[in-house]
Enzyme design. Structure first.
Site, PDB file in Angstrom:
ATOM      1  N   HIS A 155     -14.933  38.457 -11.400  1.00 55.95           N
ATOM      2  CA  HIS A 155     -14.640  38.866 -12.776  1.00 55.95           C
ATOM      3  C   HIS A 155     -14.696  37.612 -13.648  1.00 55.95           C
ATOM      4  O   HIS A 155     -13.717  36.866 -13.738  1.00 55.95           O
ATOM      5  CB  HIS A 155     -13.250  39.511 -12.811  1.00 55.95           C
ATOM      6  CG  HIS A 155     -12.837  40.050 -14.142  1.00 55.95           C
ATOM      7  ND1 HIS A 155     -12.576  41.385 -14.365  1.00 55.95           N
ATOM      8  CD2 HIS A 155     -12.623  39.439 -15.328  1.00 55.95           C
ATOM      9  CE1 HIS A 155     -12.212  41.570 -15.619  1.00 55.95           C
ATOM     10  NE2 HIS A 155     -12.238  40.388 -16.225  1.00 55.95           N
TER      11      HIS A 155
ATOM     12  N   CYS B 188      -9.968  36.629 -23.703  1.00 55.93           N
ATOM     13  CA  CYS B 188      -8.709  36.104 -23.184  1.00 55.93           C
ATOM     14  C   CYS B 188      -7.875  35.543 -24.325  1.00 55.93           C
ATOM     15  O   CYS B 188      -8.320  34.625 -25.017  1.00 55.93           O
ATOM     16  CB  CYS B 188      -8.983  35.008 -22.151  1.00 55.93           C
ATOM     17  SG  CYS B 188      -7.475  34.261 -21.536  1.00 55.93           S
TER      18      CYS B 188
ATOM     19  N   ASN C  64     -15.437  39.053 -21.849  1.00 58.26           N
ATOM     20  CA  ASN C  64     -15.933  39.346 -20.520  1.00 58.26           C
ATOM     21  C   ASN C  64     -17.450  39.217 -20.443  1.00 58.26           C
ATOM     22  O   ASN C  64     -18.148  39.320 -21.451  1.00 58.26           O
ATOM     23  CB  ASN C  64     -15.555  40.787 -20.147  1.00 58.26           C
ATOM     24  CG  ASN C  64     -14.074  40.976 -19.947  1.00 58.26           C
ATOM     25  OD1 ASN C  64     -13.480  40.367 -19.072  1.00 58.26           O
ATOM     26  ND2 ASN C  64     -13.467  41.827 -20.759  1.00 58.26           N
TER      27      ASN C  64
ATOM     28  N   HIS D 168     -15.413  35.420 -17.225  1.00 59.72           N
ATOM     29  CA  HIS D 168     -15.467  35.377 -18.681  1.00 59.72           C
ATOM     30  C   HIS D 168     -16.497  34.329 -19.085  1.00 59.72           C
ATOM     31  O   HIS D 168     -16.738  33.365 -18.359  1.00 59.72           O
ATOM     32  CB  HIS D 168     -14.096  35.041 -19.264  1.00 59.72           C
ATOM     33  CG  HIS D 168     -13.141  36.185 -19.244  1.00 59.72           C
ATOM     34  ND1 HIS D 168     -12.484  36.631 -20.366  1.00 59.72           N
ATOM     35  CD2 HIS D 168     -12.744  37.008 -18.234  1.00 59.72           C
ATOM     36  CE1 HIS D 168     -11.716  37.670 -20.047  1.00 59.72           C
ATOM     37  NE2 HIS D 168     -11.850  37.908 -18.771  1.00 59.72           N
TER      38      HIS D 168
ATOM     39  N   ARG E 279     -10.942  49.647 -20.400  1.00 58.71           N
ATOM     40  CA  ARG E 279      -9.573  49.166 -20.204  1.00 58.71           C
ATOM     41  C   ARG E 279      -9.433  47.718 -20.653  1.00 58.71           C
ATOM     42  O   ARG E 279      -8.860  47.421 -21.691  1.00 58.71           O
ATOM     43  CB  ARG E 279      -9.165  49.339 -18.731  1.00 58.71           C
ATOM     44  CG  ARG E 279      -7.647  49.223 -18.491  1.00 58.71           C
ATOM     45  CD  ARG E 279      -7.145  47.820 -18.313  1.00 58.71           C
ATOM     46  NE  ARG E 279      -7.784  47.097 -17.234  1.00 58.71           N
ATOM     47  CZ  ARG E 279      -7.602  45.790 -17.021  1.00 58.71           C
ATOM     48  NH1 ARG E 279      -6.803  45.078 -17.805  1.00 58.71           N
ATOM     49  NH2 ARG E 279      -8.226  45.172 -16.038  1.00 58.71           N
ATOM     50  N   ASP E 280     -10.008  46.798 -19.917  1.00 60.29           N
ATOM     51  CA  ASP E 280      -9.900  45.386 -20.236  1.00 60.29           C
ATOM     52  C   ASP E 280     -10.569  45.067 -21.573  1.00 60.29           C
ATOM     53  O   ASP E 280     -10.093  44.237 -22.346  1.00 60.29           O
ATOM     54  CB  ASP E 280     -10.545  44.573 -19.109  1.00 60.29           C
ATOM     55  CG  ASP E 280     -10.267  43.084 -19.215  1.00 60.29           C
ATOM     56  OD1 ASP E 280      -9.339  42.698 -19.945  1.00 60.29           O
ATOM     57  OD2 ASP E 280     -10.973  42.304 -18.565  1.00 60.29           O
TER      58      ASP E 280
END
Length: 319
Positions: free
Chosen positions: A216, A249, A258, A218, A24-25
């Site tokens: 979460h 991002c 990520n 990065h 997803r991300d």
């Protein structure tokens, strides 16, 4: 396959649950459309590698995230898997679509800052929370598990460093409306370990325990693993990561995406922390996905182990 030497460290959990976000991300910002069949195969391979929580897709309007416009087609292709398959739901309509397909783990995506709430949701922070409240309440009434994402917990590209009390207020609001779990997002990758510990301590003091928190991170400034270790030392046992380091991002030009699941698993294995993940299978999956996307995997562990395997295959064989 090369594996790290196992040397446990004191004060760490015995087991960590990895919340895999690659499907997803990781894929949502890909410019070229990834075929639904490839996404389904990716998720199946992740499950085969031992990941038990795989965030599958988002039921957002296709206009806003075209890459995930196939949510209705994808979810039925993977719903038989014996793993958790959470999906993102931005509003009541998204929740309706997800529940109709049998989804029983959903997530809402909030912001800790006014600027990102306006940029991402076109609402003020309080307006966005007001939208989520009936969504969370109905999801809970339907028996669903609800995760609340909180973005920009450590820094915001418009506002700079984010005050800790501001993050705590949003987290408390999401917990009060019924979220079972919260994921603290370092959306632009600016957090450092001391900052992580301070936020976690403040949340605990305000009644949000470590056992309902996930992190979460990065890796924009190379801090994701250091920040993760700090969170583990504080008692957090849920860590978000993306297979192959997919994703990034759009607000930070230097963002490298990520935290890679393989890099996380390498560290956890070295610390003797159980994950249930087969690293070799995971590396093979990310290598396969990188081939589908037409570029090398950003994960350092994938690159290192793939290079060693390639070198080994070139060695002369004994006759």
């Amino acid at each position: 396959m090369t594996l790290p030497m196992v040397v446990p460290a004191p004060g760490l959990p015995a087991r960590v649950r990895i919340h895999e976000v690659g499907a997803r991300d990781g894929l949502q910002n890909e410019k070229a459309t990834v075929p639904t069949a490839v996404k389904a195969e990716f998720i199946r391979r992740l499950a085969d590698a031992g990941l038990t929580t795989i965030e599958a897709t988002s039921f957002v309007h296709p206009k806003w995230v075209p890459q995930l416009a196939d949510a209705e087609d994808l979810f039925p292709q993977i719903s038989d898997l014996p793993v958790r398959l959470p999906v993102l739901v931005p509003n009541g309509r998204g929740l309706d679509r997800a529940l109709a397909l049998g989804a029983r783990q959903v997530a809402v995506f909030a912001s800790a800052t006014e600027s990102f709430a306006k940029a991402n949701l076109n609402r003020t922070l309080d307006e966005s929370l007001a939208v989520f409240e009936p969504v969370v309440r109905r999801a809970k009434d339907e028996g669903a598990h609800v995760r609340g994402y909180v973005s920009m917990c450590f820094g915001d590209p418009w506002e700079g460093p984010v005050p800790i009390h501001q993050v705590v207020r949003v987290c408390r609001a999401l917990r009060d409306m019924g979220c079972d779990e919260l994921s603290l997002g370092d959306t632009i990758g600016v957090a450092t370990p001391g900052h992580v510990l301070e936020l976690l301590s403040s949340l605990n003091e305000q009644g949000v325990p470590a056992n309902v928190l996930g992190v979460h991170f990065h890796d924009t400034y190379g801090q994701a693993l250091a920040n993760t270790l700090a969170a583990l030392q504080h008692g957090v046992t849920t860590v978000d990561a993306s297979a192959g380091g997919l994703g990034g991002c759009p607000f930070a030009k230097s963002a490298t995406g990520n935290l890679a699941t393989e890099d996380l698993v390498w560290m956890l294995q070295g610390l003797g922390i159980e994950t249930g993940v087969d690293l070799a299978g995971l590396v093979a999956t990310s290598t396969w996905m990188a081939e589908q996307l037409g570029r090398p995997s950003p994960s350092r562990t994938v690159r290192a182990l793939s290079h060693k395997d390639a070198q080994a295959s070139q060695l002369p064989q004994e006759k």
